[in-house]
Design a protein around this motif. Structure first.
Motif, short mmCIF file in Angstrom:
data_model
loop_
_atom_site.label_atom_id
_atom_site.label_comp_id
_atom_site.label_asym_id
_atom_site.label_seq_id
_atom_site.Cartn_x
_atom_site.Cartn_y
_atom_site.Cartn_z
N LEU A 154 0.84 -1.19 0.00
CA LEU A 154 0.00 0.00 0.00
C LEU A 154 0.88 1.24 0.00
CD1 LEU A 154 -2.91 1.04 0.17
CD2 LEU A 154 -2.69 0.99 2.65
N CYS A 155 0.60 2.16 -0.91
CA CYS A 155 1.38 3.39 -1.03
C CYS A 155 0.67 4.54 -0.33
CB CYS A 155 1.56 3.75 -2.50
SG CYS A 155 2.47 2.53 -3.45
N PRO A 156 1.40 5.58 0.03
CA PRO A 156 0.76 6.76 0.63
C PRO A 156 -0.23 7.38 -0.36
CG PRO A 156 3.16 6.92 0.76
CD PRO A 156 2.85 5.72 -0.06
N SER A 157 -1.20 8.11 0.16
CA SER A 157 -2.25 8.67 -0.68
C SER A 157 -1.71 9.66 -1.72
CB SER A 157 -3.31 9.34 0.18
OG SER A 157 -2.73 10.35 0.96
N ASP A 158 -0.59 10.28 -1.45
CA ASP A 158 -0.05 11.23 -2.42
C ASP A 158 0.79 10.57 -3.52
OD1 ASP A 158 2.05 10.54 -0.80
OD2 ASP A 158 2.71 12.60 -0.41
N ALA A 159 0.83 9.25 -3.56
CA ALA A 159 1.60 8.54 -4.59
C ALA A 159 1.07 8.82 -5.99
CB ALA A 159 1.60 7.04 -4.32
N LEU A 160 -0.20 9.14 -6.11
CA LEU A 160 -0.77 9.43 -7.43
C LEU A 160 -0.08 10.62 -8.10
CD1 LEU A 160 -4.61 8.87 -7.18
CD2 LEU A 160 -3.00 7.75 -8.69
N TYR A 161 0.34 11.60 -7.31
CA TYR A 161 1.04 12.75 -7.87
C TYR A 161 2.35 12.30 -8.52
CZ TYR A 161 -2.27 15.35 -5.01
OH TYR A 161 -3.42 15.83 -4.44
N TYR A 162 3.07 11.44 -7.82
CA TYR A 162 4.32 10.91 -8.35
C TYR A 162 4.07 10.09 -9.62
CZ TYR A 162 8.57 8.19 -8.85
OH TYR A 162 9.70 7.61 -9.36
N ILE A 163 3.07 9.22 -9.55
CA ILE A 163 2.75 8.36 -10.69
C ILE A 163 2.39 9.18 -11.92
CG2 ILE A 163 1.01 6.71 -11.56
CD1 ILE A 163 1.00 5.52 -8.69
N ASN A 164 1.58 10.21 -11.74
CA ASN A 164 1.16 11.05 -12.87
C ASN A 164 2.33 11.77 -13.53
OD1 ASN A 164 -1.55 10.36 -12.73
ND2 ASN A 164 -2.01 11.98 -11.27
N GLU A 165 3.37 12.07 -12.78
CA GLU A 165 4.51 12.81 -13.33
C GLU A 165 5.63 11.92 -13.84
OE1 GLU A 165 6.03 16.28 -11.98
OE2 GLU A 165 4.15 17.07 -11.22
N HIS A 166 5.83 10.74 -13.24
CA HIS A 166 7.03 9.97 -13.52
C HIS A 166 6.81 8.59 -14.13
CE1 HIS A 166 9.37 12.99 -11.38
NE2 HIS A 166 8.46 12.95 -10.42
N CYS A 167 5.57 8.13 -14.22
CA CYS A 167 5.34 6.75 -14.64
C CYS A 167 4.69 6.66 -16.01
CB CYS A 167 4.46 6.03 -13.61
SG CYS A 167 5.27 5.88 -12.01
N ASP A 168 4.90 5.53 -16.65
CA ASP A 168 4.29 5.23 -17.93
C ASP A 168 2.98 4.48 -17.70
OD1 ASP A 168 6.58 6.26 -19.19
OD2 ASP A 168 7.57 4.30 -19.13
N VAL A 169 1.99 4.76 -18.53
CA VAL A 169 0.69 4.08 -18.42
C VAL A 169 0.82 2.69 -19.05
CG1 VAL A 169 -1.73 4.11 -19.09
CG2 VAL A 169 -0.57 6.25 -18.49
N VAL A 170 0.45 1.67 -18.29
CA VAL A 170 0.39 0.30 -18.81
C VAL A 170 -1.02 0.03 -19.30
CG1 VAL A 170 0.60 -2.15 -18.21
CG2 VAL A 170 2.23 -0.50 -17.28
#
Length: 183
Positions: A154-170
């Motif tokens: 389980l990730c912290p609730s603010d992980a979505l901000y990181y994901i939106n900026e640094h991750c690729d959509v699968v």
């Protein structure tokens, strides 16, 4: 096992992977065993009556448990025993928030999606990949124990901000359904 007394009616128990090793059985049986052993710790007292248990697995096989006494001992006809009320998993979205889990490998993410597909999971889900951390993420409408069973953390609730900026959509939509069939 570590104990933090939060109030007269609430405690927090923290167990490492080695603390969890002697426990076996269903989730309810394990929680009961842990609570029985925790009563031997100084400062906890008896857990008579109804208690509300929130259980959060952690990396390395350990866990954190928040235990709240719901009513006075003997007031619910339990005969002095400890009746457990396990936190139910929510069915729908929690006020628009997403729950984020990280997975160390694609195989773990796919296995989780397959398990969600078998439930069946009807909520929204999306999957992402972080090429720097070599980590996979799955967003869901609500927390689920299925993710932890497949090495999801389980990730912290603010992980979505990181994901939106640094991750690729699968998979942007219905990841549980689309990726679950690939496992």
């Amino acid at each position: 096992m570590e104990l933090i007394v939060i109030s007269d009616s609430q405690i927090k128990l923290m167990l490492s992977g080695s603390d969890m090793a002697p426990y076996s059985g269903t989730a309810g049986e394990i929680v009961r065993q842990i609570l029985r052993d925790a009563q031997r710790l100084p400062g906890i007292g008896q857990l008579d009556g109804r208690v509300f248990v929130e259980y959060y697995p952690s990396k390395g096989g350990g866990c954190e448990m928040f235990v709240t006494r719901l009513c006075a001992p003997h007031s619910v006809g339990t005969g002095g025993g400890c009746e457990l009320v396990l936190k139910p998993e929510r069915e729908g979205p929690a006020r628009g928030r997403k729950t984020v889990y990280s997975f160390p490998a694609m195989a773990d993410l796919l296995a989780c999606c397959a398990a969600l597909l078998r439930l069946p999971y009807a909520g929204e889900s999306a999957a992402y990949y972080d090429p720097v951390k070599k980590t996979y993420y799955l967003t869901l409408d609500a927390p689920t124990s299925v993710a932890a069973e497949h090495l999801g953390s389980l990730c912290p609730s603010d992980a979505l901000y990181y994901i939106n900026e640094h991750c690729d959509v699968v998979c942007a939509e219905n990841a549980a359904g689309k990726l679950g069939v690939l496992a």
